[in-house]
Design a protein around this motif. Structure first.
Motif, PDB file in Angstrom:
ATOM      1  N   ALA A 114       0.809  -1.215   0.000  1.00  0.00           N
ATOM      2  CA  ALA A 114       0.000   0.000   0.000  1.00  0.00           C
ATOM      3  C   ALA A 114       0.844   1.267   0.000  1.00  0.00           C
ATOM      4  O   ALA A 114       0.753   2.105   0.891  1.00  0.00           O
ATOM      5  N   VAL A 115       1.705   1.396  -0.995  1.00  0.00           N
ATOM      6  CA  VAL A 115       2.551   2.579  -1.133  1.00  0.00           C
ATOM      7  C   VAL A 115       2.063   3.392  -2.326  1.00  0.00           C
ATOM      8  O   VAL A 115       1.742   2.824  -3.355  1.00  0.00           O
ATOM      9  N   PRO A 116       2.008   4.723  -2.191  1.00  0.00           N
ATOM     10  CA  PRO A 116       1.659   5.528  -3.367  1.00  0.00           C
ATOM     11  C   PRO A 116       2.667   5.303  -4.499  1.00  0.00           C
ATOM     12  O   PRO A 116       3.807   4.912  -4.243  1.00  0.00           O
ATOM     13  N   ALA A 117       2.237   5.568  -5.724  1.00  0.00           N
ATOM     14  CA  ALA A 117       3.120   5.403  -6.872  1.00  0.00           C
ATOM     15  C   ALA A 117       4.339   6.323  -6.738  1.00  0.00           C
ATOM     16  O   ALA A 117       4.240   7.417  -6.172  1.00  0.00           O
ATOM     17  N   ALA A 118       5.481   5.864  -7.247  1.00  0.00           N
ATOM     18  CA  ALA A 118       6.750   6.577  -7.066  1.00  0.00           C
ATOM     19  C   ALA A 118       6.683   8.029  -7.535  1.00  0.00           C
ATOM     20  O   ALA A 118       7.262   8.919  -6.905  1.00  0.00           O
ATOM     21  N   GLU A 119       5.928   8.289  -8.626  1.00  0.00           N
ATOM     22  CA  GLU A 119       5.919   9.652  -9.170  1.00  0.00           C
ATOM     23  C   GLU A 119       5.155  10.629  -8.270  1.00  0.00           C
ATOM     24  O   GLU A 119       5.220  11.839  -8.465  1.00  0.00           O
ATOM     25  N   LEU A 120       4.445  10.103  -7.276  1.00  0.00           N
ATOM     26  CA  LEU A 120       3.727  10.997  -6.358  1.00  0.00           C
ATOM     27  C   LEU A 120       4.613  11.488  -5.215  1.00  0.00           C
ATOM     28  O   LEU A 120       4.237  12.372  -4.459  1.00  0.00           O
ATOM     29  N   PHE A 121       5.803  10.920  -5.084  1.00  0.00           N
ATOM     30  CA  PHE A 121       6.698  11.380  -4.029  1.00  0.00           C
ATOM     31  C   PHE A 121       7.464  12.621  -4.495  1.00  0.00           C
ATOM     32  O   PHE A 121       7.773  12.755  -5.679  1.00  0.00           O
ATOM     33  N   PRO A 122       7.766  13.517  -3.572  1.00  0.00           N
ATOM     34  CA  PRO A 122       8.391  14.787  -3.953  1.00  0.00           C
ATOM     35  C   PRO A 122       9.903  14.654  -4.138  1.00  0.00           C
ATOM     36  O   PRO A 122      10.686  15.278  -3.415  1.00  0.00           O
ATOM     37  N   GLY A 123      10.295  13.839  -5.124  1.00  0.00           N
ATOM     38  CA  GLY A 123      11.703  13.508  -5.330  1.00  0.00           C
ATOM     39  C   GLY A 123      12.627  14.711  -5.406  1.00  0.00           C
ATOM     40  O   GLY A 123      13.615  14.795  -4.682  1.00  0.00           O
ATOM     41  N   ALA A 124      12.292  15.671  -6.271  1.00  0.00           N
ATOM     42  CA  ALA A 124      13.180  16.818  -6.492  1.00  0.00           C
ATOM     43  C   ALA A 124      13.310  17.656  -5.221  1.00  0.00           C
ATOM     44  O   ALA A 124      14.411  18.087  -4.853  1.00  0.00           O
ATOM     45  N   GLN A 125      12.185  17.847  -4.535  1.00  0.00           N
ATOM     46  CA  GLN A 125      12.227  18.632  -3.296  1.00  0.00           C
ATOM     47  C   GLN A 125      13.110  17.960  -2.248  1.00  0.00           C
ATOM     48  O   GLN A 125      13.891  18.601  -1.559  1.00  0.00           O
ATOM     49  N   LEU A 126      12.962  16.646  -2.128  1.00  0.00           N
ATOM     50  CA  LEU A 126      13.745  15.924  -1.124  1.00  0.00           C
ATOM     51  C   LEU A 126      15.234  16.000  -1.443  1.00  0.00           C
ATOM     52  O   LEU A 126      16.079  16.142  -0.563  1.00  0.00           O
TER      53      LEU A 126
END
Lengths: 377, 377
Positions: A114-126
């Protein structure tokens, strides 16, 4: 903490609307009467109507459209499964061999986690925040730091807890390597091998693995897909002192997704406190609500420290950070020692990144995540 | 793996030189005869002399000066304590309350944790590597990654193990949140609450906390400040099947700092394998040798997977990274499940930083660390 919520009225109202949808009287796309119209028609308070609509939203039956009102959702949900009826006897868990075989084939993150799709994570911000944290706090890589975690992160967590009625101080929080370490430490704090622990049925397979690895016995409690674990069954099961602890997910338990009504949460917390049975609460999905208000965790009703509250930013911000936390209530001191001896500290750089993201960007991000319905895919 | 080391000869030679130093025949700053002279005088092989000098170096009695030879160290070591004589009965451990009181006063990292001084860690390099890893492998923050760890890091660890005679493959290694998680997982893999585990006496207080938190009983084995745990005592203690596992630090155990002779390590491993008693080896100090050759861990003599080898980069590279590892031998599959359920994964970014540092920079850094004698302050 909603002490005066008129439980029965809002439930009745929600059930009435739900049955109108089920019978086709209200069809997908239909607009519902406004909150005020509803109040007048049913002669109830605005709170009651709001609460009823929230329940309907959480069940996925209706949706709010900004500046317009509430509508019956176009894609009707699948028929609900019945309440589970597991064996009434506690038993040792033995799922690891089977699960592990499948886990090794599938990639770790894809097996019902039950993990959101990878593209929904704020990669660039992190990425940006991590670079910044490195530049500004270069000691984060070379210090152990406190076993309980960075004060900056714990302060942010304590602040956010106000949103669900938590009155937490920095020292009430221990940062962990994800929610799973938090749950594992809690289990060690309250139960020993051979003890009986009550769980939802069905429950997340990780909970079963946890129980197996600690050699505790599981007592499966019947669970309803809408209202969650059955309080009546739990009341019966805990009557004779055999149950040493409960490990439950009142908000959106995996795999059923059920959301326990608030009155039930309050009753649950009161019953367990009376019987001196600690409740380990997994609230990892608490922020993933469809409705406008974040559902309260059971911890919000805890007045004596009997609830060990576990959560994580894994599914909210990013799995790779491995930052979770626990508020241990009256087990806090014991948990601090267990955290120290289980993994000493959580990587400070990852903690700092989460702290900075909570300070700026998290609220916008989590709203976006909610809108996308990204949880639970 | 030094199968033909003439144990008695080199020990005799080392003892002779040691007693000449103790009696003042050889004084601080005196130059020793060269290896070749020594060989001729004592009529032994060059290997024997080399080994004897290594033992003397490890005891801190002599030191090598590049392009010059061996000298008696100027600052004579403190007198050695006698071999310990703990109670011969196993007992439940109860140190946490006491220790925790002191730990909360002192900063976590300063309470006998044997960490090199902060300025000896390669802060700037790590910062650079972390930025690079973020740029090149942006998925590291958003992926869970494999529970066993990044392949790139596990490959580097396996490669380096060649240096101590380890023939490890990538899959023989599980990356953990520091050495303490590795030890904790191992203990859970081989012992249950109430079981008896043999340990050195005295041992690192973290080991005592670990045993206490798992509810296992400690059997303290007499330990000598030079040669380490007494094989004779361990032989006796393990004769009747009561001891379920051993948790030992053959290389530079904390607090004594004793280095077990290689022949003893071999005998230890053989005895425990014969008796089917797993050995959890803590080799966190293995790289911190004064002599020219890295002392072999007990794992180097393991032919049947009975040794669970634990180590970490915490003290070698930086505490804030929280990257350790375990090679579980025949318990590997069990450990993989336990790691999965204890903390799921270790932060991938931290793993990648360690992998890159091992590829470039680590060797130079560890030589500098050794020269500074930074370990053990």
């Amino acid at each position: 903490m909603n002490a005066t919520t008129p439980t029965l009225l809002y439930q009745h109202l929600a059930d009435d609307v739900a049955s109108m949808i089920a019978s086709g009287t209200l069809r997908p796309g239909d607009k519902l009467p406004s909150l005020r119209e509803m109040r007048t028609r049913r002669q109830v308070s605005l709170t009651t109507v709001t609460e009823a609509f929230r329940v309907l939203e959480d069940r996925g039956l209706i949706e709010a459209r900004p500046q317009s009102g509430f509508y019956v959702r176009r894609r009707p949900p699948l028929p609900l499964p019945a309440q589970s009826s597991p064996s009434p006897e506690p038993s040792l868990v033995s799922v690891n061999a089977l699960l592990w075989r499948y886990m090794r084939i599938a990639h770790a993150g894809t097996f019902g986690c039950a993990v959101p799709a990878a593209e929904l994570f704020p990669g660039a911000q992190l990425q940006k925040l991590t670079s910044e944290a490195l530049r500004r706090h270069s000691h984060l890589l070379s210090d152990y730091g406190k076993p309980a975690g960075l004060d900056s992160l714990r302060r942010q967590i304590a602040r956010r807890a106000l949103g669900w009625g938590g009155r937490l101080a920095v020292d009430d929080i221990i940062v962990t390597n994800g929610c799973i370490e938090a749950l594992s430490l809690c289990l060690r704090a309250v139960a020993q091998a051979g003890d009986v622990v009550a769980i939802e049925s069905p429950t997340y397979f990780g909970v079963l693995q946890l129980l197996e690895s600690h050699g505790v016995k599981a007592l499966e409690i019947p669970t309803h897909p809408v209202s969650g674990v059955s309080l009546e069954a739990l009341e019966l099961a805990t009557r004779h002192g055999q149950v040493k602890a409960c490990l439950l997910t009142p908000n959106f338990s995996n795999p059923l997704g059920s959301l326990m009504p608030e009155a039930n949460k309050r009753a649950l917390v009161e019953m367990l406190a009376e019987r001196n049975i600690p409740l380990i609460e997994d609230d990892i999905y608490g922020e993933f609500h469809f409705g406008r208000e974040r559902p309260l965790p059971a911890k919000a009703f805890d007045t004596c420290g009997n609830v060990l509250y576990c959560s994580s930013f894994t599914k909210m911000i990013s799995p790779g950070l491995r930052v979770g936390w626990v508020c241990g209530g009256r087990y806090q001191a014991k948990l601090e020692v267990l955290k120290y001896i289980n993994s000493f500290t959580t990587p400070a750089l990852m903690q700092q990144v989460v702290a900075q993201f909570l300070e700026s960007g998290f609220d916008r991000h989590i709203r976006r995540l909610r809108r996308s319905g990204g949880a639970g895919n």
